[in-house]
Design a protein around this motif. Structure first.
Motif, PDB file in Angstrom:
ATOM      1  N   GLY A  68      44.093  39.163  52.690  1.00 50.09           N
ATOM      2  CA  GLY A  68      44.855  38.764  51.501  1.00 50.09           C
ATOM      3  C   GLY A  68      46.092  37.969  51.860  1.00 50.09           C
ATOM      4  O   GLY A  68      46.420  36.980  51.197  1.00 50.09           O
ATOM      5  N   TRP A  69      46.781  38.386  52.901  1.00 57.69           N
ATOM      6  CA  TRP A  69      47.979  37.667  53.341  1.00 57.69           C
ATOM      7  C   TRP A  69      47.630  36.257  53.819  1.00 57.69           C
ATOM      8  O   TRP A  69      48.397  35.318  53.628  1.00 57.69           O
ATOM      9  N   ILE A  70      46.467  36.129  54.447  1.00 55.76           N
ATOM     10  CA  ILE A  70      46.029  34.808  54.900  1.00 55.76           C
ATOM     11  C   ILE A  70      45.761  33.921  53.686  1.00 55.76           C
ATOM     12  O   ILE A  70      46.161  32.754  53.645  1.00 55.76           O
ATOM     13  N   ARG A  71      45.092  34.462  52.689  1.00 57.32           N
ATOM     14  CA  ARG A  71      44.801  33.702  51.465  1.00 57.32           C
ATOM     15  C   ARG A  71      46.097  33.238  50.785  1.00 57.32           C
ATOM     16  O   ARG A  71      46.163  32.141  50.228  1.00 57.32           O
ATOM     17  N   GLU A  72      47.121  34.090  50.842  1.00 60.62           N
ATOM     18  CA  GLU A  72      48.392  33.786  50.185  1.00 60.62           C
ATOM     19  C   GLU A  72      49.270  32.853  51.018  1.00 60.62           C
ATOM     20  O   GLU A  72      50.341  32.438  50.573  1.00 60.62           O
ATOM     21  N   GLY A  73      48.822  32.547  52.227  1.00 62.26           N
ATOM     22  CA  GLY A  73      49.594  31.659  53.089  1.00 62.26           C
ATOM     23  C   GLY A  73      50.772  32.334  53.766  1.00 62.26           C
ATOM     24  O   GLY A  73      51.686  31.657  54.251  1.00 62.26           O
ATOM     25  N   PRO A  87      36.368  36.048  55.778  1.00 63.54           N
ATOM     26  CA  PRO A  87      35.163  36.817  55.440  1.00 63.54           C
ATOM     27  C   PRO A  87      34.887  37.970  56.394  1.00 63.54           C
ATOM     28  O   PRO A  87      34.266  38.960  56.011  1.00 63.54           O
ATOM     29  N   ARG A  88      35.377  37.883  57.622  1.00 62.35           N
ATOM     30  CA  ARG A  88      35.175  38.943  58.604  1.00 62.35           C
ATOM     31  C   ARG A  88      36.157  40.095  58.415  1.00 62.35           C
ATOM     32  O   ARG A  88      35.901  41.219  58.845  1.00 62.35           O
ATOM     33  N   LEU A  89      37.288  39.787  57.802  1.00 57.53           N
ATOM     34  CA  LEU A  89      38.343  40.788  57.627  1.00 57.53           C
ATOM     35  C   LEU A  89      38.289  41.470  56.264  1.00 57.53           C
ATOM     36  O   LEU A  89      38.628  42.648  56.137  1.00 57.53           O
ATOM     37  N   GLU A  90      37.884  40.740  55.234  1.00 57.06           N
ATOM     38  CA  GLU A  90      38.005  41.266  53.875  1.00 57.06           C
ATOM     39  C   GLU A  90      36.887  42.234  53.486  1.00 57.06           C
ATOM     40  O   GLU A  90      36.875  42.751  52.364  1.00 57.06           O
ATOM     41  N   THR A  91      35.952  42.503  54.390  1.00 60.11           N
ATOM     42  CA  THR A  91      34.891  43.471  54.095  1.00 60.11           C
ATOM     43  C   THR A  91      35.448  44.874  53.938  1.00 60.11           C
ATOM     44  O   THR A  91      34.832  45.732  53.302  1.00 60.11           O
ATOM     45  N   GLY A  92      36.629  45.123  54.544  1.00 59.53           N
ATOM     46  CA  GLY A  92      37.187  46.472  54.533  1.00 59.53           C
ATOM     47  C   GLY A  92      36.537  47.375  55.546  1.00 59.53           C
ATOM     48  O   GLY A  92      36.826  48.575  55.602  1.00 59.53           O
ATOM     49  N   GLU A  93      35.661  46.807  56.374  1.00 60.20           N
ATOM     50  CA  GLU A  93      34.942  47.593  57.387  1.00 60.20           C
ATOM     51  C   GLU A  93      34.961  46.924  58.752  1.00 60.20           C
ATOM     52  O   GLU A  93      34.146  47.235  59.609  1.00 60.20           O
ATOM     53  N   ALA A  94      35.907  46.014  58.973  1.00 57.85           N
ATOM     54  CA  ALA A  94      35.949  45.288  60.248  1.00 57.85           C
ATOM     55  C   ALA A  94      36.183  46.235  61.419  1.00 57.85           C
ATOM     56  O   ALA A  94      35.579  46.082  62.492  1.00 57.85           O
ATOM     57  N   GLY A  95      37.057  47.220  61.232  1.00 63.00           N
ATOM     58  CA  GLY A  95      37.324  48.181  62.296  1.00 63.00           C
ATOM     59  C   GLY A  95      36.162  49.118  62.529  1.00 63.00           C
ATOM     60  O   GLY A  95      35.820  49.445  63.677  1.00 63.00           O
ATOM     61  N   TYR A 227      47.970  41.057  62.288  1.00 69.99           N
ATOM     62  CA  TYR A 227      48.351  41.974  61.207  1.00 69.99           C
ATOM     63  C   TYR A 227      49.756  42.513  61.447  1.00 69.99           C
ATOM     64  O   TYR A 227      50.594  42.535  60.535  1.00 69.99           O
ATOM     65  N   ASN A 228      50.020  42.969  62.666  1.00 73.41           N
ATOM     66  CA  ASN A 228      51.327  43.564  62.959  1.00 73.41           C
ATOM     67  C   ASN A 228      52.467  42.575  62.786  1.00 73.41           C
ATOM     68  O   ASN A 228      53.547  42.927  62.292  1.00 73.41           O
ATOM     69  N   ILE A 229      52.246  41.326  63.178  1.00 71.99           N
ATOM     70  CA  ILE A 229      53.275  40.296  63.025  1.00 71.99           C
ATOM     71  C   ILE A 229      53.465  39.942  61.551  1.00 71.99           C
ATOM     72  O   ILE A 229      54.596  39.812  61.067  1.00 71.99           O
ATOM     73  N   THR A 230      52.357  39.802  60.828  1.00 75.27           N
ATOM     74  CA  THR A 230      52.445  39.447  59.409  1.00 75.27           C
ATOM     75  C   THR A 230      53.105  40.566  58.611  1.00 75.27           C
ATOM     76  O   THR A 230      53.849  40.300  57.645  1.00 75.27           O
ATOM     77  N   LYS A 231      52.862  41.795  58.999  1.00 73.64           N
ATOM     78  CA  LYS A 231      53.491  42.934  58.324  1.00 73.64           C
ATOM     79  C   LYS A 231      55.016  42.833  58.411  1.00 73.64           C
ATOM     80  O   LYS A 231      55.735  43.136  57.448  1.00 73.64           O
ATOM     81  N   LYS A 232      55.509  42.386  59.563  1.00 74.20           N
ATOM     82  CA  LYS A 232      56.960  42.192  59.726  1.00 74.20           C
ATOM     83  C   LYS A 232      57.460  41.084  58.802  1.00 74.20           C
ATOM     84  O   LYS A 232      58.538  41.183  58.216  1.00 74.20           O
ATOM     85  N   ILE A 233      56.678  40.021  58.689  1.00 68.79           N
ATOM     86  CA  ILE A 233      57.063  38.902  57.823  1.00 68.79           C
ATOM     87  C   ILE A 233      57.129  39.362  56.369  1.00 68.79           C
ATOM     88  O   ILE A 233      58.066  39.031  55.633  1.00 68.79           O
ATOM     89  N   VAL A 234      56.133  40.130  55.947  1.00 67.46           N
ATOM     90  CA  VAL A 234      56.091  40.630  54.575  1.00 67.46           C
ATOM     91  C   VAL A 234      57.295  41.542  54.296  1.00 67.46           C
ATOM     92  O   VAL A 234      57.838  41.557  53.186  1.00 67.46           O
ATOM     93  N   ALA A 235      57.712  42.286  55.329  1.00 67.37           N
ATOM     94  CA  ALA A 235      58.855  43.191  55.177  1.00 67.37           C
ATOM     95  C   ALA A 235      60.187  42.462  55.332  1.00 67.37           C
ATOM     96  O   ALA A 235      61.247  43.099  55.366  1.00 67.37           O
ATOM     97  N   ASN A 236      60.147  41.131  55.422  1.00 71.24           N
ATOM     98  CA  ASN A 236      61.355  40.303  55.562  1.00 71.24           C
ATOM     99  C   ASN A 236      62.148  40.617  56.817  1.00 71.24           C
ATOM    100  O   ASN A 236      63.375  40.464  56.847  1.00 71.24           O
TER     101      ASN A 236
END
Length: 299
Positions: A68-73, A87-95, A227-236
């Motif tokens: 979702g974060w990728i889609r939102e840029g 498409p590989r990540l949004e299945t919710g079952e990648a892990g 994911y970990n880096i983007t999470k920091k960005i989202v948290a400002n």
């Protein structure tokens, strides 16, 4: 004052470190035996534990959130690579898929060991080990190619394929992706055989390749870092430009065309044709392998 008249300490520490290992026995005063793990060169299987001892399953929802974060840029990823990953990540079952395939890869490898190391007498065959120029990775694992140890008479009767390394056999089965990193490359004949085996596995959807939405082990680790880096960005939180790009850093070479691609362009190279190069080795690799930029970039 020391009697030593030479100085040798150009980098501060010259020896590889193996970390903590289990002591097994000693045969004489200067020959101890220890246990050590091997990281098989040139291949990468799906992760059973990552990061650390964590289960990849824990990242199902997180990687879906990353899509979702990728889609939102928001995520620091090029648009084209993002489209490949979504498409590989949004299945919710990648892990979950990563862990399941990792366990299947381990089971296949164990069966392979049991079959090829068992002699007709029932006794267990030894293994032959060949290491890289840099013998240990950052975790103290021995970097090596591993094969059954055959006698001279046996080798004379075996074809190149019949005496292949376990590294190659895992790639041929589809339970490992080829993961060549310059300069630890096999000799040309073995490189050709590996590329052909990897291509056949991928095109015939063997092993992990059966699922079109699979992530190779290195792609899964890369996605977790993103994911970990983007999470920091989202948290400002403050994220440096170096950290924004730090989740992916290896250049990628197409071994069939000699083209070299920037890290976020690796997906443009078929999985079976990839050779990765660390930034510090790019100049050397370009010169020694006569590399060139992609043709479409020159237009």
């Amino acid at each position: 004052m020391s009697d030593v008249k030479i100085f040798w300490d150009p980098k501060g520490f010259e020896l590889d470190s193996l970390g903590r290992k289990k002591y097994i026995r000693a045969t004489d005063g200067d020959t101890p035996y220890i246990s050590t793990s091997i990281r098989m060169l040139g291949i990468d299987t799906p992760e059973v534990h990552y990061p650390g001892n964590s289960s990849p399953v824990k990242f199902d929802a997180k990687l879906k959130e990353l899509a979702g974060w990728i889609r939102e840029g928001i995520a620091p990823v090029d648009e084209a690579l993002g489209e490949y990953l979504i498409p590989r990540l949004e299945t919710g079952e990648a892990g979950t898929l990563q862990k399941e395939q990792g366990e299947q890869a381990r089971a296949y490898f164990e069966a392979l060991l049991d079959r090829l190391l068992r002699k007709e007498s029932g006794r267990r065959r030894s293994v032959y080990i060949q290491t890289a120029d840099e013998p240990f990775d950052q975790y103290g694992r021995l970097l090596a190619y591993m094969a059954p140890s055959y006698t001279s008479d046996e080798l004379a009767k075996l074809s190149r394929h019949e005496r292949a390394t376990f590294n190659y056999l895992m790639v041929e089965s589809g339970w490992a992706a080829s993961f060549l990193i310059y300069p630890s490359l096999p000799k040309h004949a073995d490189l050709v055989m590996l590329q052909e085996g990897a291509k056949a596995a991928c095109e015939n959807r063997r092993g992990a390749w059966e699922n079109e939405l699979m992530l190779t082990g290195y792609e899964f680790r890369m996605a977790v870092k993103l994911y970990n880096i983007t999470k920091k960005i989202v948290a400002n939180r403050n994220v440096s430009s170096r950290e924004r790009s730090g989740w992916i850093s290896r250049f990628c070479v197409d071994m069939t065309s000699g083209e070299i691609f920037y890290p976020q362009e690796y997906y443009k190279v078929s999985p079976y044709n990839r050779i990765f190069v660390w930034p510090a080795d790019v100049t050397d690799a370009v010169a020694k392998m006569n590399l060139k930029p992609p043709i479409d970039r020159e237009a």
